[in-house]
Design a protein around this motif. Structure first.
Motif, mmCIF file in Angstrom:
data_model
loop_
_atom_site.group_PDB
_atom_site.id
_atom_site.type_symbol
_atom_site.label_atom_id
_atom_site.label_comp_id
_atom_site.label_asym_id
_atom_site.label_seq_id
_atom_site.Cartn_x
_atom_site.Cartn_y
_atom_site.Cartn_z
ATOM 1 N N ILE A 75 74.151 -3.690 51.359
ATOM 2 C CA ILE A 75 75.077 -3.398 50.262
ATOM 3 C C ILE A 75 74.737 -2.007 49.747
ATOM 4 O O ILE A 75 73.617 -1.770 49.293
ATOM 5 C CB ILE A 75 74.957 -4.430 49.132
ATOM 6 C CG1 ILE A 75 75.165 -5.857 49.682
ATOM 7 C CG2 ILE A 75 75.968 -4.134 48.033
ATOM 8 C CD1 ILE A 75 74.923 -6.952 48.657
ATOM 9 N N VAL A 76 75.685 -1.100 49.830
ATOM 10 C CA VAL A 76 75.459 0.293 49.455
ATOM 11 C C VAL A 76 76.054 0.555 48.077
ATOM 12 O O VAL A 76 77.256 0.362 47.861
ATOM 13 C CB VAL A 76 76.079 1.262 50.485
ATOM 14 C CG1 VAL A 76 75.796 2.706 50.081
ATOM 15 C CG2 VAL A 76 75.545 0.979 51.886
ATOM 16 N N HIS A 77 75.203 1.009 47.156
ATOM 17 C CA HIS A 77 75.625 1.382 45.804
ATOM 18 C C HIS A 77 75.551 2.906 45.687
ATOM 19 O O HIS A 77 74.482 3.487 45.905
ATOM 20 C CB HIS A 77 74.702 0.761 44.753
ATOM 21 C CG HIS A 77 74.818 -0.721 44.636
ATOM 22 N ND1 HIS A 77 75.445 -1.337 43.570
ATOM 23 C CD2 HIS A 77 74.378 -1.712 45.449
ATOM 24 C CE1 HIS A 77 75.383 -2.650 43.726
ATOM 25 N NE2 HIS A 77 74.735 -2.908 44.864
ATOM 26 N N ILE A 129 78.745 -3.778 52.775
ATOM 27 C CA ILE A 129 79.547 -3.661 51.560
ATOM 28 C C ILE A 129 79.271 -2.298 50.957
ATOM 29 O O ILE A 129 78.115 -1.876 50.855
ATOM 30 C CB ILE A 129 79.205 -4.793 50.569
ATOM 31 C CG1 ILE A 129 79.719 -6.130 51.124
ATOM 32 C CG2 ILE A 129 79.802 -4.515 49.191
ATOM 33 C CD1 ILE A 129 79.325 -7.337 50.303
ATOM 34 N N VAL A 130 80.337 -1.610 50.581
ATOM 35 C CA VAL A 130 80.230 -0.252 50.043
ATOM 36 C C VAL A 130 80.953 -0.198 48.704
ATOM 37 O O VAL A 130 82.086 -0.676 48.581
ATOM 38 C CB VAL A 130 80.850 0.779 51.000
ATOM 39 C CG1 VAL A 130 80.903 2.162 50.354
ATOM 40 C CG2 VAL A 130 80.090 0.822 52.318
ATOM 41 N N GLY A 131 80.300 0.376 47.710
ATOM 42 C CA GLY A 131 80.939 0.528 46.410
ATOM 43 C C GLY A 131 80.227 1.560 45.571
ATOM 44 O O GLY A 131 79.184 2.095 45.961
ATOM 45 N N GLY A 132 80.785 1.849 44.419
ATOM 46 C CA GLY A 132 80.193 2.875 43.572
ATOM 47 C C GLY A 132 80.397 2.599 42.106
ATOM 48 O O GLY A 132 81.167 1.710 41.707
ATOM 49 N N LEU A 186 69.577 -3.629 49.845
ATOM 50 C CA LEU A 186 70.268 -2.803 48.862
ATOM 51 C C LEU A 186 69.943 -1.341 49.119
ATOM 52 O O LEU A 186 68.769 -0.955 49.152
ATOM 53 C CB LEU A 186 69.845 -3.187 47.445
ATOM 54 C CG LEU A 186 70.293 -4.567 46.958
ATOM 55 C CD1 LEU A 186 69.553 -4.939 45.688
ATOM 56 C CD2 LEU A 186 71.794 -4.604 46.740
ATOM 57 N N ILE A 187 70.969 -0.529 49.300
ATOM 58 C CA ILE A 187 70.825 0.910 49.513
ATOM 59 C C ILE A 187 71.478 1.607 48.329
ATOM 60 O O ILE A 187 72.657 1.366 48.044
ATOM 61 C CB ILE A 187 71.515 1.376 50.810
ATOM 62 C CG1 ILE A 187 71.146 0.469 51.998
ATOM 63 C CG2 ILE A 187 71.198 2.844 51.083
ATOM 64 C CD1 ILE A 187 69.703 0.516 52.398
#
Length: 410
Positions: free
Chosen positions: A118-120, A145-148, A92-93
């Motif tokens: 998984i980038v938050h 996986i990239v999301g915000g 987790l980033i």
């Protein structure tokens, strides 16, 4: 559940050691996560000073509907300015920096991405689009996986004493729900589920839970900062600049936009701003967080439901405990210098692309530019910066929803 348990076995890498990064990191440590805290070398002398020795102590009122609290001193497993060291072993980033710093952090992050990460991005502020663009530019084909998210899990303030940063952070409130989305939407379920492994989301996980936005553009529209900060700061500038001079006692740093700028007429401007956002989202074919007008006509505005639920309504006519010292204290605050060129300017450009008039939003750009002496129409974030300018309406949705991206012709 096994997916979340597996994520919890790995350290979380927090990129950015400002108020949000330190708060998210320390809160996660207190929840049982192992955390690596990273800062850019050029900012480390200030933001990381003494952190290895002192850790970070979490306190504050932590207001929320369900009474969730977590307090104490947290020591990080690693405090570093080496990005490769920071993300080593992490699944987790969390990118917890202002949007104006996204490019600099993404330059560091993309070369060290590994399959399965998984980038938050907290808050997203169109960062997911910028990160995917950076990955294409640097020919990064890692399966990540990239999301915000629309905002941070809480309002966090680093306590200062005599202008010096202390190791204490006060949480003004804890969110009980947050809206997030992945780019593309095909990764949405995994992205949202992974938040349950992040300790700083516990008040949300144990509260009303996360909700999924309809693409990361939805998350951009649902960020409350531009619609609240820009009208409030610009229309309340005279009160802010005279606070501690003409009225408000002798301390200008007791000013709070919530107590001293927000009013019924300012709320009308905020609501009109919001309606332009609604028109933009509908024209594009996405959604955004929906609010009735009564939420705007409240001292807690549309921020209140994030931590106290939909019934959090305080009419301006009623007495309400005043907030003090939350700022902003200058027109050169990021309430303007970030929220206008990023949020407002992207809305302006989307309005031109999709044929939606945005006169209230445009007025914020005009007035913000005059008041700060900057030219936000010229320097603001553009659709080219997000790799959306060359895409048709249909292609934009295909990219946001399915990850089908067409490169611009050269």
């Amino acid at each position: 559940m096994s997916f979340v348990k597996e994520l919890k076995k790995s350290p979380i890498a927090i990129l950015g050691a400002g108020a949000v990064g330190k708060a998210v990191g320390a809160d996660s440590v207190l929840a049982g996560n192992r955390v690596h805290l990273y800062e850019l070398p050029e900012y480390a002398e200030i933001s990381l000073k003494h952190v290895e020795k002192t850790g970070i102590t979490i306190g504050g009122n932590q207001n929320n509907l369900y009474g969730f609290e977590r307090r104490g001193k947290a020591k990080f497993d690693l405090v570093t300015t080496d990005i490769r060291e920071a993300v080593k072993g992490a699944k987790l980033i969390i990118v917890a920096v202002p949007s104006i710093a996204h490019d600099r952090f993404f330059d560091e992050l993309v070369p060290v991405l590994e399959d399965g990460m998984i980038v938050h991005i907290i808050p997203d502020n169109f960062g997911s689009l910028k990160l995917r663009k950076k990955m294409r530019e640097l020919h990064c084909d890692k399966e990540v996986i990239v999301g915000g998210w629309t905002s941070a899990p809480y309002g966090a303030r680093i306590v200062k004493e005599g202008g010096v940063l202390t190791p204490r952070i006060e949480l003004k409130y804890r969110a009980i729900t947050l809206r997030g989305a992945a780019l593309p939407m095909t990764d949405q379920d995994i992205f949202l589920e992974s938040s349950k492994a992040i300790g700083s989301f516990d008040a949300i996980t144990e509260g009303d839970g996360v909700t999924g936005g309809q693409t990361v553009l939805d998350i951009g529209f649902s960020n409350v900062n531009p619609v609240l900060h820009c009208p409030g700061t610009i229309l309340g500038a005279s009160v802010m600049e005279n606070f501690g001079r003409v009225f408000g006692g002798n301390d200008p740093y007791q000013y709070s936009i919530y107590s001293h700028a927000y009013s019924q007429s300012v709320a009308e401007v905020q609501y009109a701003f919001y309606l332009e956002q609604v028109q933009l989202a509908e024209a594009i074919g996405v959604d955004l967080q929906r609010y009735p007008k009564k939420n705007f006509l409240s001292r807690t505005s549309i921020l209140g439901p994030e931590y106290m639920g939909d019934d959090c309504i305080v009419p301006f006519e009623e007495q309400f405990p005043m907030a003090y010292g939350t700022g902003p204290f200058s027109i050169q605050d990021r309430y303007i210098t970030e929220d206008v060129p990023v949020g407002c300017h992207i809305y302006h450009q989307l309005g031109k692309k999709y044929g939606v008039a945005t006169p209230v939003i445009d007025s914020m750009i005009t007035l913000g530019s005059v008041m700060t002496g900057q030219s936000f129409f010229e320097t603001g974030l553009t659709l080219e910066d997000l790799d959306l300018a060359h895409l048709s309406a249909e292609e934009t949705l295909a990219y946001l929803e399915k990850g089908q991206f067409r490169k611009a012709e050269t």
